[in-house]
Design an enzyme around this catalytic site. Structure first.
Site, PDB file in Angstrom:
ATOM      1  N   GLY A   9       0.870  -1.176   0.000  1.00  0.00           N
ATOM      2  CA  GLY A   9       0.000   0.000   0.000  1.00  0.00           C
ATOM      3  C   GLY A   9       0.899   1.215   0.000  1.00  0.00           C
ATOM      4  N   MET A  13       1.053   7.817   2.704  1.00  0.00           N
ATOM      5  CA  MET A  13       1.461   7.386   4.046  1.00  0.00           C
ATOM      6  C   MET A  13       2.367   6.158   3.980  1.00  0.00           C
ATOM      7  SD  MET A  13       0.430   9.376   6.516  1.00  0.00           S
ATOM      8  CE  MET A  13       0.442   8.416   8.035  1.00  0.00           C
ATOM      9  N   ASN A 102      -5.885   3.859  10.021  1.00  0.00           N
ATOM     10  CA  ASN A 102      -6.723   4.346  11.121  1.00  0.00           C
ATOM     11  C   ASN A 102      -7.914   3.409  11.303  1.00  0.00           C
ATOM     12  OD1 ASN A 102      -5.849   6.571  12.613  1.00  0.00           O
ATOM     13  ND2 ASN A 102      -6.417   8.016  11.002  1.00  0.00           N
ATOM     14  N   SER A 128       0.493   8.462  14.154  1.00  0.00           N
ATOM     15  CA  SER A 128       0.084   9.858  14.045  1.00  0.00           C
ATOM     16  C   SER A 128       1.224  10.738  13.570  1.00  0.00           C
ATOM     17  CB  SER A 128      -0.430  10.377  15.383  1.00  0.00           C
ATOM     18  OG  SER A 128      -0.772  11.742  15.247  1.00  0.00           O
ATOM     19  N   LYS A 183      -5.019   5.443  19.582  1.00  0.00           N
ATOM     20  CA  LYS A 183      -4.959   6.375  18.443  1.00  0.00           C
ATOM     21  C   LYS A 183      -6.303   7.072  18.241  1.00  0.00           C
ATOM     22  CE  LYS A 183      -3.603   8.753  14.945  1.00  0.00           C
ATOM     23  NZ  LYS A 183      -4.444   8.843  13.849  1.00  0.00           N
ATOM     24  N   HIS A 186      -6.558   9.679  20.776  1.00  0.00           N
ATOM     25  CA  HIS A 186      -5.658  10.759  20.330  1.00  0.00           C
ATOM     26  C   HIS A 186      -6.413  11.684  19.370  1.00  0.00           C
ATOM     27  CE1 HIS A 186      -3.154  12.496  17.131  1.00  0.00           C
ATOM     28  NE2 HIS A 186      -2.217  12.663  18.042  1.00  0.00           N
ATOM     29  N   ASN A 187      -7.108  11.093  18.428  1.00  0.00           N
ATOM     30  CA  ASN A 187      -7.825  11.911  17.454  1.00  0.00           C
ATOM     31  C   ASN A 187      -8.985  12.660  18.087  1.00  0.00           C
ATOM     32  OD1 ASN A 187      -6.014  10.729  15.680  1.00  0.00           O
ATOM     33  ND2 ASN A 187      -7.513  10.570  14.039  1.00  0.00           N
ATOM     34  N   GLU A 190      -7.439  15.463  19.617  1.00  0.00           N
ATOM     35  CA  GLU A 190      -7.047  16.354  18.502  1.00  0.00           C
ATOM     36  C   GLU A 190      -8.242  17.226  18.083  1.00  0.00           C
ATOM     37  OE1 GLU A 190      -5.097  14.320  15.087  1.00  0.00           O
ATOM     38  OE2 GLU A 190      -6.648  15.188  13.825  1.00  0.00           O
TER      39      GLU A 190
HETATM   40  C1  6PG Z   1      -2.860  12.025  12.796  1.00  0.00           C
HETATM   41  C2  6PG Z   1      -4.168  12.520  12.288  1.00  0.00           C
HETATM   42  C3  6PG Z   1      -4.605  11.744  11.079  1.00  0.00           C
HETATM   43  C4  6PG Z   1      -5.737  12.344  10.265  1.00  0.00           C
HETATM   44  C5  6PG Z   1      -6.770  13.045  11.083  1.00  0.00           C
HETATM   45  C6  6PG Z   1      -7.732  13.852  10.256  1.00  0.00           C
HETATM   46  O1  6PG Z   1      -2.847  11.677  13.968  1.00  0.00           O
HETATM   47  O2  6PG Z   1      -1.890  12.022  12.056  1.00  0.00           O
HETATM   48  O3  6PG Z   1      -5.114  12.371  13.289  1.00  0.00           O
HETATM   49  O4  6PG Z   1      -4.906  10.458  11.519  1.00  0.00           O
HETATM   50  O5  6PG Z   1      -5.191  13.227   9.356  1.00  0.00           O
HETATM   51  O6  6PG Z   1      -7.423  12.077  11.785  1.00  0.00           O
HETATM   52  O7  6PG Z   1      -8.977  13.541  10.696  1.00  0.00           O
HETATM   53  P1  6PG Z   1     -10.294  14.189  10.177  1.00  0.00           P
HETATM   54  O8  6PG Z   1     -10.273  14.127   8.695  1.00  0.00           O
HETATM   55  O9  6PG Z   1     -11.369  13.368  10.782  1.00  0.00           O
HETATM   56  O10 6PG Z   1     -10.265  15.604  10.673  1.00  0.00           O
END
Ligand code: 6PG
Length: 477
Positions: A9, A13, A102, A128, A183, A186-187, A190
């Site tokens: 893949g 990323m 993810n 992340s 993770k 974490h989001n 975020e």
């Molecule tokens: C990370 C980010 C990544 C992603 C975001 C965007 O930790 O590197 O969280 O996983 O870019 O989750 O999320 P949304 O599109 O839901 O805002």
């Protein structure tokens, strides 16, 4: 095979992760469904390290040394299952499949169990840091078995971001889906961080009357203090940017409808299932969703709002300082909520997650990286079963010192009709925790009245019911 690790893949990323492994001295097998992508990677970046390009699944598997470690970097969901089914039959006992997407942790639990029964380790890894992080050092959250971490961990340590003290931002989080769960949270955090920053911007713009450029400057100043973080840093960049076409501030020409791919929503869905109040994170998800309801917003354009006098320069400067306090206090609350969720998930699924280590590996590489994480790590390191971040003396003191300004900011927002769902939810959480008595007692009374749902008493054990429709005497429930 000679490759220590393989990546299948090779979208951005996957490609950057493969390059990161190679740049750190590992021999990396490459595979992609469309072979041209594999060739392009080698053509462009072959000089960075040792790559073994493979054109077929068989060739890819054969290129790997044993136990084989192959990283899947495809879009989370059905594609992941398809790739697993493509490779699992070609693998042998003890090989390790790593999912760096993810993925939802429940899917990771399912996949881990299925593959374990086939003698294959499955490691769901939260990664992340976006594209840049994947290339230069992400923060890495691996789940899966302890045995698989013994073989995989040293490789991940090489490519992970390093905290200021040199520690790699990776640690075995716990079995099966623990890494993807962390993770996910974490989001969620975020989303909350981003929402709180957005509210601070909105207040500085609408209440203090600052321009985007001036707000960028304010954020840059904040970034030299306790709010020092990647998200504050990029916020200043975005706010200082001018649209080339129109000459207007970039932030004014972007459609004000925030999108999401689902990890924030998952955090809240799971929090509801676990019964963990993550109100700040939930408000952040709802704020994005509200922004996207164009029709609802159009239809509401004539709703009346308050009229408020603009602040003079000195008042505006004072207000900006208060917003910094409100942002910091609210941030403490969202991390308190997020860490509570990790703790609850850990208990529910028997993961035994070390929260200090989670804080530690979020110090660099990831989107929420911040000086703040070091401050979170310390109390958890000192006391692994710390009941809540707010039970730490230092955080309690900080939030106590910020609270007057925090309240003043929310009062101003309410007075001027500026929505601050994140700040307000955080303060409500704080005040609810502080309250000696909550109106939940009344809720229990109402439930008992209409549904004989019973209640407990403060003065003796047992469950009780009042005969509301009769003589209102109390009986055992
Ligand atoms: C990370 C980010 C990544 C992603 C975001 C965007 O930790 O590197 O969280 O996983 O870019 O989750 O999320 P949304 O599109 O839901 O805002």
């Amino acid at each position: 095979g000679t490759a220590q690790i393989g990546v299948t893949g090779l979208a951005v990323m996957g490609r950057n992760l493969a390059r990161n492994f190679a740049r750190n001295g590992l021999t990396v097998a490459l595979h992609n469904r469309t072979v041209s992508k594999t060739r392009a990677l080698v053509d462009e970046f072959g000089a960075e390290g040792t790559f073994v390009p493979a054109e077929s699944a068989e060739e890819f598997v054969a290129a790997l040394e044993r136990p084989r470690r192959l990283v899947i970097m495809v879009k989370a969901g059905a594609a992941t299952d398809a790739v697993i089914e493509e490779f699992a039959p070609l693998l042998e006992e003890g090989d390790v499949i790593i999912d760096g997407g993810n993925a939802h942790f429940a899917d990771t639990r399912r996949r881990e169990k299925e593959l374990r029964e086939r003698g294959i380790h499955f490691v769901g890894v939260g990664i992340s840091g976006g594209e840049e992080g994947a290339l230069h050092g992400p923060s890495i959250m691996p789940g899966g078995s302890t045995e698989s971490y013994a073989s995989l961990g040293p490789l991940l340590e090489r490519i992970a971001a390093k905290a200021d003290d040199g520690t790699p931002c990776v640690a075995h989080i716990g079995p099966d889906g623990a890494g993807h769960f962390v993770k996910m949270v974490h989001n969620g955090i975020e989303y909350a961080d981003m929402q709180l920053i957005a509210e601070a911007y909105h207040l500085l713009r609408s209440v203090a009357g600052y321009s985007p450029a001036k707000i960028a400057e304010t954020f840059r100043t904040w970034n030299t203090g306790r709010l020092d973080s990647y998200l504050i840093d990029i916020t200043a960049e975005v706010l200082a940017h001018t649209d080339a076409d129109t000459g207007k501030p970039f932030v004014d020409i972007v459609a004000d409808q925030a999108e999401q791919k689902g990890t924030g929503r998952w955090t809240v869905q799971i929090a509801l299932d676990l019964g963990v109040p993550v109100s700040g994170i939930a408000e952040a998800v709802f704020a994005r969703s509200l922004s996207g309801h164009a029709g609802l917003r159009d239809a509401s354009q004539s709703l009346p709002g308050p009229t408020a006098a603009p602040l003079d320069e000195a008042e505006a400067a004072r207000f900006a300082d208060q917003v910094e306090q409100a942002l910091y206090a609210s941030k403490i609350v969202s991390y308190t909520q997020g860490f509570h969720q990790i703790q609850a998930g850990s208990e529910e699924y028997g993961w035994d997650i070390d929260l200090g280590s989670v804080a530690s590996l979020w110090r660099a590489g990831c989107i929420i990286r911040a000086a703040f994480l070091d401050r979170i790590r310390a109390p958890y390191d000192a006391r692994r079963d710390l009941p809540s971040l707010l039970s730490d003396k230092q955080f309690a003191e900080d939030i106590g010192a910020a609270q007057d300004d925090w309240r003043a900011v929310i009062a101003a927002a309410v007075g001027q009709g500026v929505p601050t769902p994140g700040f307000s939810a955080a303060l409500a959480y704080y005040d609810a925790l502080r309250a000696r008595r909550l109106p939940a007692a009344l809720t229990q009374g109402q439930r008992d009245f209409f549904g004989a749902h019973t209640y407990r008493r403060t003065d003796r054990e047992g469950s009780f019911h009042t005969l509301w429709g009769g003589d209102r005497s109390e009986v055992a429930g």
